[in-house]
Design an enzyme around this catalytic site. Structure first.
Site, PDB file in Angstrom:
ATOM      1  N   CYS A 118      -7.473  -1.549  -1.219  1.00  0.00           N
ATOM      2  CA  CYS A 118      -6.932  -0.957  -2.443  1.00  0.00           C
ATOM      3  C   CYS A 118      -7.244  -1.767  -3.702  1.00  0.00           C
ATOM      4  CB  CYS A 118      -5.424  -0.774  -2.311  1.00  0.00           C
ATOM      5  SG  CYS A 118      -4.953   0.208  -0.864  1.00  0.00           S
ATOM      6  N   HIS A 260      -2.962   0.688  -9.157  1.00  0.00           N
ATOM      7  CA  HIS A 260      -3.347   1.342  -7.911  1.00  0.00           C
ATOM      8  C   HIS A 260      -2.267   2.345  -7.537  1.00  0.00           C
ATOM      9  CE1 HIS A 260      -4.124   2.200  -3.793  1.00  0.00           C
ATOM     10  NE2 HIS A 260      -3.147   1.440  -3.341  1.00  0.00           N
ATOM     11  N   ASN A 290      -2.307   8.052  -1.839  1.00  0.00           N
ATOM     12  CA  ASN A 290      -2.958   6.747  -1.939  1.00  0.00           C
ATOM     13  C   ASN A 290      -4.395   6.882  -1.449  1.00  0.00           C
ATOM     14  OD1 ASN A 290      -3.911   4.123  -1.538  1.00  0.00           O
ATOM     15  ND2 ASN A 290      -1.967   3.350  -0.741  1.00  0.00           N
TER      16      ASN A 290
END
Length: 339
Positions: A118, A260, A290
């Site tokens: 990420c 993020h 995500n």
């Protein structure tokens, strides 16, 4: 011989791509024991895009995002000097960047993968910036792309509700110091906590009879959500403040906070710790979930398409995730112009 002059760096263009197939919370509740309300209130996610079909891979999304970024500025792919693919889900364990280089026609580009989950796109931008500042390369394509749906255990409701597939791309170019838009960065890693978010490798039970060699495979994605939340909420604000302080800037100088896209609670908690209004948070995880390394460039590209970010805005970009790794980039946005 390369020039010893330090160059500035500007983000010249962006692009993004998501799969067509959308999986909403209601449908997930037919797969595992959960509900739309349970997912929405705890994560802020309403739906996510999944790359379906046996012949689709992260490369397909990365190529589409890259071509969109190139087309926006009418740049010939042969002008790209370097391609950095930030991904933790390549379709080839040896790397996928070279396949993208070939398929988009970037015949003059060096290409390599960067694995930081990420945080991958942030590390990719920082890496590209160093090549540009040193005068080694002029035009660099940075891609953040992941298809973690291929690594999720769809019987595990703690993870399958969170992740989606996507790709985002940015083209960075050398510029004068006056035009420089990447003001500073701050990066960290703490491997002590690496087990909290991982796709671990596991040996099989039967070794090779003669060599006593164990061969295995990678397991499903594992995440300790509670610990990852605590890590993000405690460390990301510190990283942002440290980066701002290095520039003699304050939280009041921030126009947009682009984190993020992991969980709405994390976004709000980080903003609250920094005393930043939620109106300044760029967020699209309700639509995509995500998307790992793709989340920041995807959200950035959408924010630009919606004209949220304008010339000279200060955008604080922060990534965090597996490793555990985290980092911040401070950007003074400059409108797209060809050098």
């Amino acid at each position: 011989m390369k020039s010893s002059i330090t160059h500035g760096v500007k983000i010249l263009s962006t692009g993004s791509a998501v799969p067509h197939f959308s999986l909403n919370n209601q449908t997930i509740s037919e797969i595992v024991q959960t509900s739309d309300e349970w997912i929405s209130t705890r994560t802020g996610i309403k739906e996510r895009r999944l790359l379906t079909g046996s012949h689709q891979s992260v490369i397909d999304l990365a190529i589409l995002a890259s071509r969109k970024a190139l087309d926006k500025i009418s740049m010939d792919p042969s002008q790209i000097d370097l391609i950095i693919l930030a991904t933790s889900s390549p379709n080839d364990l040896f790397g996928s960047a070279s396949q993208i280089q070939f398929k988009i026609g970037a015949v003059n580009a060096v290409a390599f993968d960067l694995t930081a989950a990420c945080s991958g796109f942030v590390l990719g931008i920082v890496t590209a910036s160093q090549f540009i500042r040193s005068g080694t390369y002029c035009n660099i394509l940075v891609i953040g792309a992941d298809v973690l749906s291929k690594w999720v255990d769809w019987s595990d409701r703690s993870t399958c509700i969170l992740f989606g597939d996507a790709a985002g791309a940015a083209i960075l170019q050398s510029c004068s110091d006056i035009e420089n838009s990447i003001l500073n960065f701050q990066l960290n890693t703490d491997g002590y906590y690496s087990s909290h978010l991982s796709i671990p490798y596991q040996d099989n039970d039967k070794p090779h009879a003669f060599l006593n060699l164990h061969q295995g495979s990678f397991k499903y994605l594992y995440m300790n959500g509670r610990e990852v939340y605590k890590f993000a909420v405690s460390q990301v604000p510190l990283s942002i403040l440290k980066c701002l302080n290095s520039l003699n800037m304050s939280v009041n100088d921030i126009n947009w906070l682009l984190l993020h896209q992991a969980n709405e609670r994390i976004l709000n908690a980080v903003a609250e710790k920094l005393s930043i209004s939620r109106d300044k948070i760029i967020a699209n995880l309700s639509k995509y979930g995500n998307t790992s390394a793709a989340s920041i460039p995807l959200a950035l590209d959408e924010a630009l398409q919606e004209s949220k970010i304008v010339d000279n805005d200060i955008v604080v970009i922060a990534g965090f995730g597996a490793g555990l790794t985290w980092g911040t980039i401070i950007v003074r946005w400059k409108e797209f112009t060809l050098g």
